[in-house]
Design a protein around this motif. Structure first.
Motif, short mmCIF file in Angstrom:
data_model
loop_
_atom_site.label_atom_id
_atom_site.label_comp_id
_atom_site.label_asym_id
_atom_site.label_seq_id
_atom_site.Cartn_x
_atom_site.Cartn_y
_atom_site.Cartn_z
N ASP A 99 0.67 -1.17 0.22
CA ASP A 99 -0.10 -0.21 0.38
C ASP A 99 0.97 1.42 -0.14
O ASP A 99 1.19 1.60 0.95
CB ASP A 99 -0.76 0.07 0.88
CG ASP A 99 -1.91 1.08 1.51
OD1 ASP A 99 -1.85 1.41 2.20
OD2 ASP A 99 -1.76 2.16 0.21
N LEU A 101 0.34 4.46 -0.68
CA LEU A 101 -0.42 5.35 0.72
C LEU A 101 -0.19 4.95 1.87
O LEU A 101 -0.69 6.56 2.46
CB LEU A 101 -1.86 5.61 0.01
CG LEU A 101 -2.22 6.23 -1.78
CD1 LEU A 101 -3.34 5.74 -2.50
CD2 LEU A 101 -1.02 7.36 -2.33
N ASP A 102 0.05 4.12 1.83
CA ASP A 102 0.35 3.70 4.13
C ASP A 102 -0.29 3.95 4.44
O ASP A 102 -0.65 4.77 5.35
CB ASP A 102 1.80 4.88 4.40
CG ASP A 102 1.89 4.76 5.38
OD1 ASP A 102 2.79 5.41 6.33
OD2 ASP A 102 1.76 2.81 5.60
N ARG A 103 -1.50 3.73 4.45
CA ARG A 103 -3.41 3.66 4.44
C ARG A 103 -3.11 2.88 6.40
O ARG A 103 -4.21 2.82 7.08
CB ARG A 103 -4.35 3.73 4.13
CG ARG A 103 -4.33 4.36 3.33
CD ARG A 103 -5.45 4.57 1.89
NE ARG A 103 -4.28 3.55 0.45
CZ ARG A 103 -4.96 3.43 -0.17
NH1 ARG A 103 -5.95 3.34 -0.77
NH2 ARG A 103 -4.30 2.64 -1.36
N ARG A 105 -3.90 -0.13 6.43
CA ARG A 105 -5.38 -1.30 6.28
C ARG A 105 -5.35 -2.30 6.28
O ARG A 105 -4.22 -2.96 5.86
CB ARG A 105 -6.32 -0.88 5.26
CG ARG A 105 -6.37 1.22 6.06
CD ARG A 105 -7.31 1.09 6.92
NE ARG A 105 -8.58 0.76 6.82
CZ ARG A 105 -9.27 1.84 6.85
NH1 ARG A 105 -9.19 2.81 6.21
NH2 ARG A 105 -10.53 1.26 6.49
N PHE A 110 -6.97 -1.75 -0.28
CA PHE A 110 -6.28 -0.60 -0.02
C PHE A 110 -5.38 -0.65 -0.40
O PHE A 110 -3.51 0.32 -0.66
CB PHE A 110 -6.17 -0.14 1.15
CG PHE A 110 -7.45 0.01 2.35
CD1 PHE A 110 -8.80 -0.02 2.10
CD2 PHE A 110 -7.25 1.67 2.07
CE1 PHE A 110 -9.53 -0.06 3.23
CE2 PHE A 110 -8.63 2.45 2.26
CZ PHE A 110 -10.41 1.51 3.09
#
Length: 124
Positions: A99, A101-103, A105, A110
Motif C-alpha cells: 500500500d 499510500l500507507d493507509r 489497513r 487498500f
C-alpha cells in the motif's frame, strides 16, 4: 513500476515451519505498508499481517497471531513471513502486497500492487 516476488512456499508437515519471502522493488521516499494475505481454495482472500516500511509497526490477524511473524530487511527490500506451528488449514496461496499510500489497513482493496503468490501446502 512496483514488482513483488514471493518465494519460500512448499510442502510442510503439520506442526512444522516455513518462511516466506517477498522481494519488493519499491522506489519512494514516503513510508508504505507491506501486507501478507492468503487465499485457500473456495475461500476469499484473507489478511494475515502487515508491517510498516520503517519497521516500526506490525499488526496480525487473530487467526495467525502467535504463530506467524512478519519482519522486514530494508537493505534487501524484502519482507518475510515466518510461519510456525503450521496447521492443515494454513494450506493456501500466499500473497504479499504493498500500500504505497500507507493507509495501514487490513482490507485488500487498500493495497495497490500484488505478487504472483506462492503455494503453501500443509500435510496433516
Amino acid at each position: 513500476q512496483v514488482q513483488l516476488v514471493e518465494s519460500g512456499g512448499g510442502l510442510a508437515q503439520a506442526g512444522g515451519s516455513l518462511r516466506l519471502s517477498c522481494a519488493a522493488s519499491v522506489r519512494t521516499f514516503r513510508g508504505y505498508t507491506m501486507g501478507w494475505f492468503r487465499q485457500a481454495p473456495g475461500k476469499q482472500r484473507e489478511f494475515l499481517a502487515r508491517i510498516h516500511s520503517s519497521g516500526g509497526g506490525t499488526y496480525y490477524a487473530d487467526s495467525v497471531k502467535g504463530r506467524f511473524t512478519i519482519s522486514g530487511d530494508s537493505a534487501k527490500n524484502t519482507v518475510y513471513l515466518q510461519m510456525s506451528s503450521l496447521k492443515f488449514e494454513d494450506t493456501a496461496v500466499y500473497y504479499c502486497a504493498v500500500d504505497l499510500l500507507d493507509r495501514w489497513r487490513n482490507t485488500e482493496a487498500f493495497y495497490d500492487y500484488w505478487g504472483q503468490g506462492t503455494q503453501v501446502t500443509v500435510s496433516s
